[in-house]
Every structure is written in C-alpha cells, then in structure tokens.
Design a protein around this motif. Structure first.
Motif, PDB file in Angstrom:
ATOM      1  N   ILE A  97       0.831  -1.207   0.000  1.00 21.61           N
ATOM      2  CA  ILE A  97       0.000   0.000   0.000  1.00 21.61           C
ATOM      3  C   ILE A  97       0.864   1.255   0.000  1.00 21.61           C
ATOM      4  O   ILE A  97       1.836   1.354   0.750  1.00 21.61           O
ATOM      5  CB  ILE A  97      -0.929   0.026   1.235  1.00 21.61           C
ATOM      6  N   ALA A  98       0.464   2.215  -0.822  1.00 21.32           N
ATOM      7  CA  ALA A  98       1.087   3.549  -0.824  1.00 21.32           C
ATOM      8  C   ALA A  98       0.108   4.529  -0.194  1.00 21.32           C
ATOM      9  O   ALA A  98      -1.020   4.674  -0.666  1.00 21.32           O
ATOM     10  CB  ALA A  98       1.423   3.979  -2.244  1.00 21.32           C
ATOM     11  N   PHE A  99       0.530   5.176   0.879  1.00 22.63           N
ATOM     12  CA  PHE A  99      -0.228   6.274   1.469  1.00 22.63           C
ATOM     13  C   PHE A  99       0.391   7.556   0.922  1.00 22.63           C
ATOM     14  O   PHE A  99       1.578   7.807   1.151  1.00 22.63           O
ATOM     15  CB  PHE A  99      -0.132   6.260   2.995  1.00 22.63           C
ATOM     16  N   ILE A 100      -0.383   8.339   0.190  1.00 25.01           N
ATOM     17  CA  ILE A 100       0.115   9.543  -0.456  1.00 25.01           C
ATOM     18  C   ILE A 100       0.011  10.728   0.501  1.00 25.01           C
ATOM     19  O   ILE A 100      -1.032  10.952   1.111  1.00 25.01           O
ATOM     20  CB  ILE A 100      -0.686   9.850  -1.741  1.00 25.01           C
ATOM     21  N   LEU A 101       1.099  11.478   0.610  1.00 25.86           N
ATOM     22  CA  LEU A 101       1.128  12.685   1.434  1.00 25.86           C
ATOM     23  C   LEU A 101       1.545  13.873   0.571  1.00 25.86           C
ATOM     24  O   LEU A 101       2.270  13.704  -0.413  1.00 25.86           O
ATOM     25  CB  LEU A 101       2.093  12.518   2.599  1.00 25.86           C
ATOM     26  N   PHE A 102       1.110  15.053   0.961  1.00 24.36           N
ATOM     27  CA  PHE A 102       1.434  16.276   0.216  1.00 24.36           C
ATOM     28  C   PHE A 102       1.299  17.460   1.165  1.00 24.36           C
ATOM     29  O   PHE A 102       0.635  17.366   2.204  1.00 24.36           O
ATOM     30  CB  PHE A 102       0.503  16.437  -0.991  1.00 24.36           C
ATOM     31  N   ASN A 103       1.932  18.559   0.811  1.00 26.46           N
ATOM     32  CA  ASN A 103       1.821  19.766   1.628  1.00 26.46           C
ATOM     33  C   ASN A 103       0.378  20.252   1.630  1.00 26.46           C
ATOM     34  O   ASN A 103      -0.269  20.279   0.586  1.00 26.46           O
ATOM     35  CB  ASN A 103       2.760  20.853   1.115  1.00 26.46           C
ATOM     36  N   GLY A 104      -0.104  20.573   2.813  1.00 29.83           N
ATOM     37  CA  GLY A 104      -1.487  21.001   2.958  1.00 29.83           C
ATOM     38  C   GLY A 104      -2.451  19.854   3.168  1.00 29.83           C
ATOM     39  O   GLY A 104      -3.663  20.040   3.120  1.00 29.83           O
ATOM     40  N   VAL A 105      -1.927  18.648   3.413  1.00 31.09           N
ATOM     41  CA  VAL A 105      -2.775  17.501   3.714  1.00 31.09           C
ATOM     42  C   VAL A 105      -3.491  17.741   5.053  1.00 31.09           C
ATOM     43  O   VAL A 105      -2.975  18.447   5.924  1.00 31.09           O
ATOM     44  CB  VAL A 105      -1.937  16.193   3.774  1.00 31.09           C
ATOM     45  N   THR A 106      -4.670  17.178   5.204  1.00 27.03           N
ATOM     46  CA  THR A 106      -5.334  17.183   6.503  1.00 27.03           C
ATOM     47  C   THR A 106      -4.894  15.908   7.218  1.00 27.03           C
ATOM     48  O   THR A 106      -5.153  14.802   6.740  1.00 27.03           O
ATOM     49  CB  THR A 106      -6.869  17.218   6.342  1.00 27.03           C
ATOM     50  N   ALA A 107      -4.200  16.065   8.333  1.00 24.78           N
ATOM     51  CA  ALA A 107      -3.587  14.924   9.020  1.00 24.78           C
ATOM     52  C   ALA A 107      -4.604  13.826   9.342  1.00 24.78           C
ATOM     53  O   ALA A 107      -4.318  12.646   9.147  1.00 24.78           O
ATOM     54  CB  ALA A 107      -2.870  15.386  10.289  1.00 24.78           C
TER      55      ALA A 107
END
Length: 184
Positions: free
Chosen positions: A3-13
C-alpha cells in the motif's frame, strides 16, 4: 499486499491518520501478516495545514508497484489539481488494484483521470469542484470497484474499516473496530 499512502503539503492529518490506523492494524493484528506500506510523496518533507511535519519513505518514486494507493484530502489538493508534475506522478498508480481517497483526495483522482465515467464523493464543500470530473454522490463511502472514495475528514476511519473488511472480511473489520473502540 503493498500500500502507498500519499502525502502532500497542505494535507489534513486526520484524513491520512484515520485510514492509516485502521488499515495498518491488518498487519499488527495479524490478519494480513505480509501487508506492507510506504508513505509516499512528491516532496521530501510534508507539512499539514497546522504545521505537523511528515517524512515520507518514498519521494517521486513510481506508484506502479503498489496494489493499493490511498490519497487523503486537505486544502493542498486545490493547488495540486493544477500541478502537472504531481498529477503525472499520481497517474503512475493507474494499474493499482484499488485507489481510495478521503475527502478532497478524490479531486486529485479526478485530475489524474481516474474518475472518468464513475461516481465519487468528497467533503460537501467540494461537491461542485468534484462535479467537473464525475457524478457526485452524497454518501459516506462510494465504492466503484477499483476506486473507493470517502466523504469528509471524519470518514477517514470509516474508509479504513471499510477497506479492512474488503481485504480481510467482516470478522477482521469488527475486531479492528472494537480494538479502536470505534462506535458504529
């Protein structure tokens, strides 16, 4: 299962953490012992909307090897839908068996072309934006087979438990739900 959990700036934790907590229990509670996951991003450091910092394990690496790709939402999605480099990177998940999103993460799937001819959901404040990509359903979770979308931030745990049931069955989902002390 990888599984890939995608993260990015401005994500809601919480969009990320709710689904992450439930799904990773499939391994820690021994329902799927060979489950693997990575935190994946397009940048080396991720800062959510309140300053919480995440450090991804994989940066700009193809998402093709992953069986499932999970994309949370957050205000950062509004910029990323127009970021051609980010969207091209997300498109490398095209052949993943399951693509799942929380909240406005569905906008990113739309920008990548994954919602064409499908129905999806997102936070009610983003229904109009999502309508440019697909039919919007006002439901907690919309399952289109290989693409599953969940509504607003609090639906993150719901999506996590839904995925647990899809991957390991009702009994596994119920044991995880009870361990999390999550009320239905």
């Amino acid at each position: 299962m990888n599984i890939a959990f995608i993260l990015f700036n401005g994500v809601t934790a919480l969009d990320f953490v709710g689904v992450y907590d439930a799904v990773t229990r499939l391994k820690t509670m021994k329902f799927i012992p060979d489950l693997k996951w990575d935190l994946c991003a397009f940048t080396e450091e991720i800062v959510d909307g309140t300053g919480l910092i995440f450090t991804p394990a994989r940066v700009k690496e193809s998402l093709e090897p992953y069986d499932m790709v999970i994309v949370p939402g957050g205000f950062g999605t509004r910029t990323l839908v127009n970021d051609a480099s980010f969207i091209d990177w997300l498109k490398t998940a095209e052949n993943s068996k399951i693509k799942a999103s929380v909240c406005t993460g569905s906008l990113l799937f739309g920008a990548a072309g994954f919602l064409e001819g499908k129905s999806a959901t997102t936070h009610p404040n983003a229904f109009r934006e999502l309508e440019t990509y697909c039919t919007v359903l006002d439901q907690r979770i919309v399952d289109e087979g290989d693409l599953i979308t969940a509504r607003g931030v609090s639906s993150s745990i719901d999506l996590g438990l839904y995925l647990c049931e899809k991957l390991a069955g009702f009994d596994a989902k119920e044991q995880i739900r009870k361990q999390m002390d999550y009320q239905t």
